[in-house]
Design a protein around this motif. Structure first.
Motif, PDB file in Angstrom:
ATOM      1  N   LEU A  30      13.992 -18.283   1.226  1.00  0.00           N
ATOM      2  CA  LEU A  30      13.397 -17.448   2.573  1.00  0.00           C
ATOM      3  C   LEU A  30      12.201 -17.848   2.820  1.00  0.00           C
ATOM      4  O   LEU A  30      11.069 -17.253   2.098  1.00  0.00           O
ATOM      5  N   ALA A  31      12.077 -18.551   3.711  1.00  0.00           N
ATOM      6  CA  ALA A  31      10.588 -18.985   4.402  1.00  0.00           C
ATOM      7  C   ALA A  31      10.239 -18.643   5.712  1.00  0.00           C
ATOM      8  O   ALA A  31      10.964 -18.622   6.594  1.00  0.00           O
ATOM      9  N   LEU A  32       9.111 -17.931   5.639  1.00  0.00           N
ATOM     10  CA  LEU A  32       8.732 -17.438   7.033  1.00  0.00           C
ATOM     11  C   LEU A  32       7.409 -18.213   7.612  1.00  0.00           C
ATOM     12  O   LEU A  32       6.518 -18.495   6.983  1.00  0.00           O
ATOM     13  N   VAL A  33       7.418 -18.540   9.100  1.00  0.00           N
ATOM     14  CA  VAL A  33       6.428 -19.168   9.653  1.00  0.00           C
ATOM     15  C   VAL A  33       5.810 -17.993  10.316  1.00  0.00           C
ATOM     16  O   VAL A  33       6.612 -17.795  11.503  1.00  0.00           O
ATOM     17  N   PRO A  34       4.885 -17.270   9.945  1.00  0.00           N
ATOM     18  CA  PRO A  34       4.513 -15.911  10.719  1.00  0.00           C
ATOM     19  C   PRO A  34       3.845 -16.180  12.132  1.00  0.00           C
ATOM     20  O   PRO A  34       3.506 -17.367  12.406  1.00  0.00           O
ATOM     21  N   GLU A  35       4.076 -15.081  12.920  1.00  0.00           N
ATOM     22  CA  GLU A  35       3.378 -15.076  14.093  1.00  0.00           C
ATOM     23  C   GLU A  35       1.859 -15.284  14.013  1.00  0.00           C
ATOM     24  O   GLU A  35       1.379 -14.982  12.989  1.00  0.00           O
ATOM     25  N   GLY A  36       1.391 -16.231  14.871  1.00  0.00           N
ATOM     26  CA  GLY A  36      -0.047 -16.656  14.546  1.00  0.00           C
ATOM     27  C   GLY A  36      -0.095 -17.806  13.666  1.00  0.00           C
ATOM     28  O   GLY A  36      -1.315 -18.403  13.325  1.00  0.00           O
ATOM     29  N   ARG A  37       0.949 -18.286  13.102  1.00  0.00           N
ATOM     30  CA  ARG A  37       1.223 -19.289  12.071  1.00  0.00           C
ATOM     31  C   ARG A  37       0.572 -19.319  10.751  1.00  0.00           C
ATOM     32  O   ARG A  37       1.034 -20.175  10.022  1.00  0.00           O
ATOM     33  N   GLY A  38      -0.605 -18.757  10.535  1.00  0.00           N
ATOM     34  CA  GLY A  38      -1.124 -18.576   9.197  1.00  0.00           C
ATOM     35  C   GLY A  38      -1.477 -19.904   8.538  1.00  0.00           C
ATOM     36  O   GLY A  38      -1.483 -19.969   7.319  1.00  0.00           O
ATOM     37  N   GLY A  62      -0.529 -26.451  19.294  1.00  0.00           N
ATOM     38  CA  GLY A  62       0.982 -26.925  18.924  1.00  0.00           C
ATOM     39  C   GLY A  62       0.928 -27.645  17.877  1.00  0.00           C
ATOM     40  O   GLY A  62       2.010 -27.640  16.921  1.00  0.00           O
ATOM     41  N   GLU A  63      -0.195 -28.517  17.365  1.00  0.00           N
ATOM     42  CA  GLU A  63      -0.066 -29.240  16.134  1.00  0.00           C
ATOM     43  C   GLU A  63      -0.141 -28.266  14.842  1.00  0.00           C
ATOM     44  O   GLU A  63       0.429 -28.506  13.954  1.00  0.00           O
ATOM     45  N   GLN A  64      -0.922 -27.319  15.126  1.00  0.00           N
ATOM     46  CA  GLN A  64      -1.054 -26.314  13.978  1.00  0.00           C
ATOM     47  C   GLN A  64       0.369 -25.701  13.897  1.00  0.00           C
ATOM     48  O   GLN A  64       1.002 -25.132  12.517  1.00  0.00           O
ATOM     49  N   GLN A  65       1.055 -25.258  14.854  1.00  0.00           N
ATOM     50  CA  GLN A  65       2.492 -24.722  14.768  1.00  0.00           C
ATOM     51  C   GLN A  65       3.440 -25.856  14.083  1.00  0.00           C
ATOM     52  O   GLN A  65       3.952 -25.297  13.143  1.00  0.00           O
ATOM     53  N   ILE A  66       3.294 -27.225  14.456  1.00  0.00           N
ATOM     54  CA  ILE A  66       4.119 -28.102  13.739  1.00  0.00           C
ATOM     55  C   ILE A  66       3.600 -28.177  12.057  1.00  0.00           C
ATOM     56  O   ILE A  66       4.543 -28.000  11.328  1.00  0.00           O
ATOM     57  N   LEU A  67       2.514 -28.116  11.954  1.00  0.00           N
ATOM     58  CA  LEU A  67       1.878 -27.874  10.626  1.00  0.00           C
ATOM     59  C   LEU A  67       2.571 -26.944   9.822  1.00  0.00           C
ATOM     60  O   LEU A  67       3.034 -26.746   8.773  1.00  0.00           O
ATOM     61  N   ALA A  68       2.629 -25.506  10.604  1.00  0.00           N
ATOM     62  CA  ALA A  68       3.083 -24.369   9.932  1.00  0.00           C
ATOM     63  C   ALA A  68       4.607 -24.465   9.432  1.00  0.00           C
ATOM     64  O   ALA A  68       5.047 -24.098   8.415  1.00  0.00           O
ATOM     65  N   ILE A  69       5.319 -25.001  10.433  1.00  0.00           N
ATOM     66  CA  ILE A  69       6.577 -25.456  10.119  1.00  0.00           C
ATOM     67  C   ILE A  69       7.029 -26.435   9.168  1.00  0.00           C
ATOM     68  O   ILE A  69       7.925 -26.169   8.255  1.00  0.00           O
ATOM     69  N   ALA A  70       6.066 -27.632   9.151  1.00  0.00           N
ATOM     70  CA  ALA A  70       6.274 -28.567   8.092  1.00  0.00           C
ATOM     71  C   ALA A  70       6.030 -27.808   6.675  1.00  0.00           C
ATOM     72  O   ALA A  70       6.748 -28.113   5.850  1.00  0.00           O
ATOM     73  N   ARG A  71       4.898 -27.191   6.619  1.00  0.00           N
ATOM     74  CA  ARG A  71       4.621 -26.474   5.520  1.00  0.00           C
ATOM     75  C   ARG A  71       5.868 -25.572   4.849  1.00  0.00           C
ATOM     76  O   ARG A  71       5.929 -25.475   3.774  1.00  0.00           O
ATOM     77  N   ALA A  72       6.428 -24.883   5.694  1.00  0.00           N
ATOM     78  CA  ALA A  72       7.374 -23.905   5.356  1.00  0.00           C
ATOM     79  C   ALA A  72       8.518 -24.827   4.907  1.00  0.00           C
ATOM     80  O   ALA A  72       9.339 -24.487   4.003  1.00  0.00           O
ATOM     81  N   LEU A  73       9.014 -25.808   5.606  1.00  0.00           N
ATOM     82  CA  LEU A  73      10.041 -27.002   5.417  1.00  0.00           C
ATOM     83  C   LEU A  73       9.907 -27.534   3.737  1.00  0.00           C
ATOM     84  O   LEU A  73      10.726 -27.724   3.103  1.00  0.00           O
ATOM     85  N   LEU A  74       8.582 -27.593   3.496  1.00  0.00           N
ATOM     86  CA  LEU A  74       8.317 -28.002   1.997  1.00  0.00           C
ATOM     87  C   LEU A  74       8.599 -26.991   0.812  1.00  0.00           C
ATOM     88  O   LEU A  74       8.567 -27.268  -0.279  1.00  0.00           O
ATOM     89  N   ALA A  75       8.766 -25.576   1.335  1.00  0.00           N
ATOM     90  CA  ALA A  75       9.431 -24.768   0.419  1.00  0.00           C
ATOM     91  C   ALA A  75      10.910 -25.109   0.232  1.00  0.00           C
ATOM     92  O   ALA A  75      11.434 -24.162  -0.719  1.00  0.00           O
ATOM     93  N   ARG A  76      11.446 -26.066   0.852  1.00  0.00           N
ATOM     94  CA  ARG A  76      12.838 -26.087   0.761  1.00  0.00           C
ATOM     95  C   ARG A  76      13.851 -24.937   1.087  1.00  0.00           C
ATOM     96  O   ARG A  76      14.661 -24.381   0.261  1.00  0.00           O
ATOM     97  N   PRO A  77      13.200 -24.377   2.320  1.00  0.00           N
ATOM     98  CA  PRO A  77      14.314 -22.987   2.670  1.00  0.00           C
ATOM     99  C   PRO A  77      15.622 -23.177   3.056  1.00  0.00           C
ATOM    100  O   PRO A  77      16.011 -24.285   3.261  1.00  0.00           O
ATOM    101  N   LYS A  78      16.489 -22.220   2.672  1.00  0.00           N
ATOM    102  CA  LYS A  78      17.775 -22.136   3.096  1.00  0.00           C
ATOM    103  C   LYS A  78      17.766 -21.538   4.417  1.00  0.00           C
ATOM    104  O   LYS A  78      18.952 -21.738   5.241  1.00  0.00           O
TER     105      LYS A  78
END
Ligand SMILES: Nc1ncnc2c1ncn2[C@@H]1O[C@H](COP(=O)(O)OP(=O)(O)OP(=O)(O)O)[C@@H](O)[C@H]1O
Ligand SMILES: [Mg+2]
Length: 235
Positions: A78-86, A138-154
């Motif tokens: 369960l991986a969250l990309v939080p509001e504001g990207r974190g 936008g680039e930070q949002q992509i980074l936040a999403i890519a970071r979450a994907l590296l947790a291997r979310p389902k």
């Protein structure tokens, strides 16, 4: 069904955050949670991922989640990309990406995936040694999403990924999200901007004042008068 939420309730002290939220997510779906400012979308996502105490039930892959176990939930997909990207703005792009995989034991595989991330999201490859805070929103949002994907979310939970982004960047982010589904990822997406999210979602739940007030196929909700009336100011 990968997630089902029953009678979810969260209070912030004496303030009700959400009163009674029920919805479910099937494997492989994009499900949108839509609703105005303060409707309870972020509270719901934070409770599910283990960042807030809750009452009610959150059933993830057949098991009841105990509240407040964010790290265990992340390890379980369960991986969250939080509001504001974190994003950690003073750290490099690469350091931020590595955070996504910090719970993983398969470090060699993680290295391979970091390299693949730079190919998949070219801007991150170009800026890998750069300070993350210097990236555009936008680039930070992509980074936040890519970071979450590296947790291997389902199940990937995205909270307002288009917040503050220009229309072209928003379109690109939503294209990425549609691609994730093609690769078998399940996505829960919270957005005030219902138009974009309903265009890519399979189903949607409309939140208002901490409750679900409408739900259905995203296409029906997008065309329906209910949503037009409820969300006139937002669509
Ligand atoms: N940290 C907090 N402390 C107190 N009340 C909060 C806190 N966070 C949210 N709330 C309240 O909980 C309710 C739900 O807010 P929440 O942030 O979940 O809504 P949202 O749908 O995500 O809104 P937005 O679209 O603005 O992100 C609102 O009444 C809000 O004021
Ligand atoms: Mg929110």
């Amino acid at each position: 069904m990968i997630l089902s939420v029953h009678d979810l309730k969260v209070n912030y002290g004496a303030i009700p955050g959400i009163r009674k939220i029920d919805f479910d997510v099937n494997e492989g779906e994009i499900v949108a949670l839509i609703g105005a400012n303060g409707a309870g979308k972020s509270t719901t996502m934070r409770a599910i991922t283990g960042l807030l105490p809750f009452q009610g039930r959150v059933v993830y892959r057949g098991r009841d989640l105990a509240p407040m176990h964010a790290e265990r939930n992340l390890a379980n997909g369960l991986a969250l990309v939080p509001e504001g990207r974190g994003i950690l703005t003073r750290m490099t792009v690469e350091e931020n990406l590595r955070m996504g995989g910090y719970l993983r034991r398969d470090k060699a595989q993680l290295e391979t995936e970091i390299v693949a991330t730079y190919e998949r999201f070219a801007i991150l490859g170009e800026r890998r040694s750069g300070i993350a805070g210097f990236l555009s929103g936008g680039e930070q949002q992509i980074l936040a999403i890519a970071r979450a994907l590296l947790a291997r979310p389902k199940l990937l939970l995205l909270d307002e990924p288009s917040l503050g982004l220009a229309p072209m960047m928003t379109a690109q982010i939503f294209d990425f999200i549609s691609e994730f589904r093609k690769q078998g990822l399940t996505v829960l997406l919270a957005e005030q901007k219902s138009k974009h999210s309903l265009a890519i979602a399979d189903r949607a739940f409309l939140f208002s004042m901490g409750e679900v007030v409408a739900s259905g196929a995203a296409r029906d909700l997008a065309e329906g008068s209910l949503i037009r009336n409820t969300m006139m100011a937002l669509v």
